[in-house]
Design an enzyme around this catalytic site. Structure first.
Site, PDB file in Angstrom:
ATOM      1  N   LYS A  35      55.738  58.892  32.463  1.00 14.27           N
ATOM      2  CA  LYS A  35      55.768  58.224  33.771  1.00 14.27           C
ATOM      3  C   LYS A  35      54.907  56.958  33.724  1.00 14.27           C
ATOM      4  O   LYS A  35      54.121  56.774  32.776  1.00 14.27           O
ATOM      5  CB  LYS A  35      55.274  59.183  34.850  1.00 14.27           C
ATOM      6  CG  LYS A  35      53.838  59.649  34.667  1.00 14.27           C
ATOM      7  CD  LYS A  35      53.491  60.782  35.625  1.00 14.27           C
ATOM      8  CE  LYS A  35      52.068  61.252  35.411  1.00 14.27           C
ATOM      9  NZ  LYS A  35      51.796  62.501  36.164  1.00 14.27           N
ATOM     10  N   ARG A 130      49.716  69.078  46.851  1.00 10.78           N
ATOM     11  CA  ARG A 130      50.477  67.829  46.872  1.00 10.78           C
ATOM     12  C   ARG A 130      51.947  68.232  47.038  1.00 10.78           C
ATOM     13  O   ARG A 130      52.469  68.240  48.133  1.00 10.78           O
ATOM     14  CB  ARG A 130      50.249  67.000  45.610  1.00 10.78           C
ATOM     15  CG  ARG A 130      48.804  66.526  45.453  1.00 10.78           C
ATOM     16  CD  ARG A 130      48.661  65.504  44.346  1.00 10.78           C
ATOM     17  NE  ARG A 130      49.348  65.948  43.130  1.00 10.78           N
ATOM     18  CZ  ARG A 130      49.289  65.332  41.963  1.00 10.78           C
ATOM     19  NH1 ARG A 130      48.577  64.219  41.831  1.00 10.78           N
ATOM     20  NH2 ARG A 130      49.933  65.797  40.922  1.00 10.78           N
ATOM     21  N   TYR A 264      29.682  34.678  37.756  1.00 10.13           N
ATOM     22  CA  TYR A 264      29.736  34.681  39.224  1.00 10.13           C
ATOM     23  C   TYR A 264      28.661  35.582  39.816  1.00 10.13           C
ATOM     24  O   TYR A 264      28.410  36.675  39.312  1.00 10.13           O
ATOM     25  CB  TYR A 264      31.095  35.185  39.700  1.00 10.13           C
ATOM     26  CG  TYR A 264      32.205  34.184  39.521  1.00 10.13           C
ATOM     27  CD1 TYR A 264      32.184  32.950  40.197  1.00 10.13           C
ATOM     28  CD2 TYR A 264      33.287  34.472  38.690  1.00 10.13           C
ATOM     29  CE1 TYR A 264      33.218  32.042  40.033  1.00 10.13           C
ATOM     30  CE2 TYR A 264      34.317  33.569  38.528  1.00 10.13           C
ATOM     31  CZ  TYR A 264      34.278  32.350  39.200  1.00 10.13           C
ATOM     32  OH  TYR A 264      35.300  31.457  39.044  1.00 10.13           O
ATOM     33  N   MET A 312      38.145  36.609  36.336  1.00  9.77           N
ATOM     34  CA  MET A 312      39.596  36.776  36.235  1.00  9.77           C
ATOM     35  C   MET A 312      40.092  36.677  34.799  1.00  9.77           C
ATOM     36  O   MET A 312      40.943  37.454  34.365  1.00  9.77           O
ATOM     37  CB  MET A 312      40.308  35.721  37.094  1.00  9.77           C
ATOM     38  CG  MET A 312      41.814  35.857  37.086  1.00  9.77           C
ATOM     39  SD  MET A 312      42.658  34.551  37.970  1.00  9.77           S
ATOM     40  CE  MET A 312      42.391  35.028  39.658  1.00  9.77           C
TER      41      MET A 312
END
Ligand SMILES: *Cc1c(COP(=O)(O)O)cnc(C)c1O
Length: 372
Positions: A35, A130, A264, A312
């Protein structure tokens, strides 16, 4: 020259890990769970390594079609079953086996016209809450399916929530015990094959417990070189091999003085003169932005750490342990480094507060990926 980042999918490691899973359940059949595009590896790229499986389990209909397009004629199982009555046409056409976990899926089958009856996997909600019928409703679902001409065989199925959880010490209840008892009580007088195990249960319990091993096991993550019970055990303990390497290169270096900051938010401050390397890999490549200073990384096969925030397109690494590192040095974000070195994806995931599953599934499209 293209940006130096790439991912490598290790075909032989997939085959090795599949053999390892099978060795834990030698008399059971093995679903290779593929999957989520084979856990981010790419179905087409993973397929040659997983050809030794008895079947492929997944949940997107387009992925089922891709497996058939590759030429696989054996079993294919839809782990969430049909999402709509019309999906049954595809199941009939491509001979897809499908999970039945709620009443409407039986209604659709009862109304479906097919030449060839279907194999269904009837899911019990044994406590994970679930998917699946409750223990009280399970028997009547089985009886209903048994009465349908559209159904050829029913396999009894459940899924464990805590197969990775306990310590494994003698006398401590296993994480699977409560759900196993519910499954055994609900299925005692029902005929059909049985399937319970994900990777964790396959590796930890299948070898010494016939009821857990049952007729089919369904390993996913172990096939992809991640230990389901990390950090209690790592891939070396289970003799699993990395199947995905994410690697790049240093594209710059910087010499810092004490007090200089990195990246950053100026989140890292040098407390000594230091040399750092700038790696062409960031969160837009699928590297987790949550990875903090201290996350392990290999430079020329030598283990060092991230410093400062992931951006990024770049991460920054401490070069102190690798004084010979220079622009162009190979950087292994996870997987196999040069000269037999390994950085398990589980270690990076743990540092970032997540699991190997999420990192491999998040590998970004922009990363060129090839099998090896
Ligand atoms: C994903 C999945 C598996 C495989 O789980 P792993 O933890 O990756 O081994 C097995 N069974 C079902 C129903 C699943 O959805």
């Amino acid at each position: 020259m293209p940006r130096p980042i790439e991912a490598v999918i290790h075909t032989e490691a997939l085959a090795h890990n599949l053999r390892r899973a099978r060795a834990h359940a030698p008399d059971a059949r093995v679903w290779a769970v593929v999957k989520a595009n084979a856990y981010g590896h790419g179905i087409e790229r993973a397929y040659p390594g997983l050809l030794g499986a008895d079947g492929f389990a997944l949940l997107d209909l387009d992925e089922a079609q891709r497996i058939r397009a590759l030429g696989w004629r054996g079993p294919v199982l839809l782990l969430e079953g049909c999402f709509d009555a019309r999906d049954l046409e595809l199941c009939s056409r491509l001979t897809l086996w499908h999970t039945v976990h709620r009443e409407a899926q039986i209604d659709w089958l009862a109304a479906h016209k097919t030449q060839q009856p279907h194999q269904v996997f009837l899911k019990l909600n044994s406590g994970m809450n679930r998917l699946g019928f409750t223990p009280a409703a399970y028997r009547s679902a089985w009886l209903r399916l048994s009465g349908l001409t559209q159904v050829e065989g029913i396999t009894l199925m459940t899924h464990f929530a805590d197969a990775d959880a306990d310590t494994g010490e003698a006398g401590v209840p296993r994480g699977i015990d409560r759900q196993l008892a519910v499954f055994e009580a609900a299925t005692r007088d029902l005929s059909g094959d049985r399937t319970l195990c994900n990777s964790a249960a396959t590796l930890r319990y299948a070898p010494h417990d016939d009821a857990v091993r049952a007729d089919w096991v369904r390993p996913g993550i172990a096939l992809y070189g991640s230990a389901p019970d990390f950090p209690a055990r790592g891939i070396a303990d289970w003799d699993l091999q990395p199947t995905m390497t994410l690697r790049s290169e240093l594209i710059a270096t910087q010499d810092l003085q004490p007090g200089d900051t990195v990246g950053y938010g100026s989140r890292y401050t040098a407390d000594r003169p230091m040399r750092i390397g700038i790696v062409a890999c960031g969160y837009a490549d699928g590297y987790p932005r949550s990875a903090p200073t201290g996350t392990p990384v290999l430079v020329d096969g030598v283990r060092t750490v991230l410093v400062g925030r992931v951006s990024m397109d770049m991460v920054t690494v401490d070069l102190a342990p690798v004084p010979k590192a220079r622009i162009g040095s190979e950087v292994t974000l996870w997987g196999c480094g040069p000269a037999g070195t390994v950085l398990p994806i589980d270690e990076v995931a743990r540092a970032a507060g997540t699991v190997g599953y999420e990192l491999m599934c998040a590998l970004a499209l922009r990363v060129p990926t090839h099998p090896q």
